[in-house]
Design an enzyme around this catalytic site. Structure first.
Site, short mmCIF file in Angstrom:
data_model
loop_
_atom_site.label_atom_id
_atom_site.label_comp_id
_atom_site.label_asym_id
_atom_site.label_seq_id
_atom_site.Cartn_x
_atom_site.Cartn_y
_atom_site.Cartn_z
N ASP A 186 0.87 -1.18 0.00
CA ASP A 186 0.00 0.00 0.00
C ASP A 186 0.91 1.23 0.00
OD1 ASP A 186 -2.39 1.58 0.21
OD2 ASP A 186 -1.92 1.92 2.30
N SER A 187 0.30 2.36 -0.28
CA SER A 187 1.08 3.60 -0.27
C SER A 187 1.38 4.05 1.17
CB SER A 187 0.31 4.69 -0.99
OG SER A 187 -0.96 4.85 -0.39
N GLY A 219 -2.43 9.22 -4.35
CA GLY A 219 -3.65 9.74 -4.98
C GLY A 219 -3.46 10.89 -5.95
N GLU A 277 -3.27 9.64 7.77
CA GLU A 277 -1.82 9.43 7.98
C GLU A 277 -1.34 10.19 9.22
OE1 GLU A 277 0.62 7.57 6.21
OE2 GLU A 277 -0.94 6.65 5.00
N CYS A 312 -10.81 3.62 -1.16
CA CYS A 312 -9.46 3.99 -0.76
C CYS A 312 -9.19 3.22 0.52
CB CYS A 312 -9.38 5.49 -0.51
SG CYS A 312 -7.84 6.00 0.26
N THR A 313 -8.04 2.57 0.59
CA THR A 313 -7.80 1.69 1.74
C THR A 313 -7.59 2.46 3.05
OG1 THR A 313 -5.61 1.45 0.77
CG2 THR A 313 -7.06 -0.43 0.64
N HIS A 314 -7.42 3.75 2.95
CA HIS A 314 -7.30 4.53 4.19
C HIS A 314 -8.67 4.80 4.82
CE1 HIS A 314 -3.23 5.16 2.89
NE2 HIS A 314 -2.96 6.00 3.88
N1 DGL Z 1 -3.85 3.74 -0.43
C1 DGL Z 1 -4.38 4.73 -1.32
C2 DGL Z 1 -5.65 4.22 -1.98
O1 DGL Z 1 -6.24 3.25 -1.56
C3 DGL Z 1 -4.72 6.01 -0.61
C4 DGL Z 1 -3.57 6.78 -0.12
C5 DGL Z 1 -2.80 7.51 -1.17
O2 DGL Z 1 -3.29 8.46 -1.80
O3 DGL Z 1 -1.69 7.10 -1.36
O4 DGL Z 1 -6.05 4.79 -2.97
#
Ligand code: DGL
Length: 272
Positions: A9-10, A42, A151, A184-186
């Protein structure tokens, strides 16, 4: 240790998917990499997201994972097909499972999708939803303020509610959807706040359960589920600073985690 499931993940968001994998596949070991240093993905260009995702995938391939889960919607939107074609192991993303889960629950066929600018711009959810049911109506909305908020560890309370309320206003005003995909996983980390703001008449969907089911099905199909007797060992890597990452992870898992490490990953050179 047996071969692990790789999760990328990011940043911290994919930990929600990792958590669900641990719940549904309690014998499996996980290796997680969050690219916190370069989060968020994103707002980045497709080219950058492809390059960074490839670098994360290469890092985990070096750890001999047996399947790769792209637990990031933005990375899934831009790289899933490519990585599925190029990597020697199965690769799954979070968008198709999320779309499937939403279609299962909607009653009025009107679904909202919220995600990063990249995910919304890619129209990946629209395509996935319409592939399953061509009559679905979709309202999409980019929510660029949510990821930085998560975050920073701001998950609930007045500040979080105000940001979520203001951002979701365009969807709330229309008042049509009965299902909202957290694309979005966040966002599962602020699910309670989102649910409170959007109202109880809307079912809020996060794709982690369906994604974990898909991983389980694929591993079973390839006869790759761990059948030994050793306890699983999970490893969590971040390219960024350990403090907030470990704090959020411990909050999600509500138990101590075996192993955290901050790492530098190798740069990938990709063709233009
Ligand atoms: N993990 C990213 C997603 O699910 C969100 C966070 C980002 O923008 O890096 O899109």
């Amino acid at each position: 240790m047996s071969q692990a499931i790789g999760v990328i993940d990011s940043g911290v968001g994919g930990l929600t998917v990792a958590h669900e994998l641990m719940r549904q596949l309690p014998k499996e070991s996980l290796i997680y990499l969050g690219d916190t240093l370069r989060c968020p993905y994103g707002p980045r260009s497709e080219k950058e997201v492809k390059k960074f995702t490839r670098e994360m995938a290469d890092f985990l391939l070096g750890k001999h994972i047996k399947i790769l889960v792209i637990a990031c919607n933005t990375a899934t939107a831009f790289t899933l097909n490519e990585l599925q074609n190029e990597l020697p192991i199965p690769v799954i993303g979070v968008i198709n499972p999320g779309a499937r889960a939403a279609i299962k629950v909607t009653e009025n066929s009107h679904i909202g999708v919220i995600g990063t600018e990249g995910t919304i711009r890619s129209k990946a959810y629209e395509k996935a939803l319409l592939r399953i049911d061509a009559n679905i109506r979709i309202n999409s909305l980019a929510c660029p303020l949510f990821v930085p908020m998560v975050e920073q560890g701001v998950l609930s309370g007045k500040e979080a509610e105000e940001i979520v309320d203001e951002t979701l206003l365009p969807i709330k005003k229309q008042n049509h959807i009965d299902t909202l995909i957290l694309g979005c996983t966040h966002y599962p980390l602020i699910k309670e706040t989102i649910q409170k703001v959007i109202g109880s008449q809307v079912t809020v969907i996060s794709s982690s359960e369906e994604t974990a089911r898909e991983v389980s099905t694929i591993l079973e199909f390839y006869n790759q589920l761990y059948k030994g007797t050793e306890s699983p060992a999970h490893h969590f890597y971040t390219t960024g600073e350990m403090g907030v990452f470990a704090k959020i992870a411990e909050g999600i898992f509500s138990e101590s985690v075996d192993y955290f490490q901050s790492v530098t990953i190798k740069k990938a050179v990709l063709p233009n």
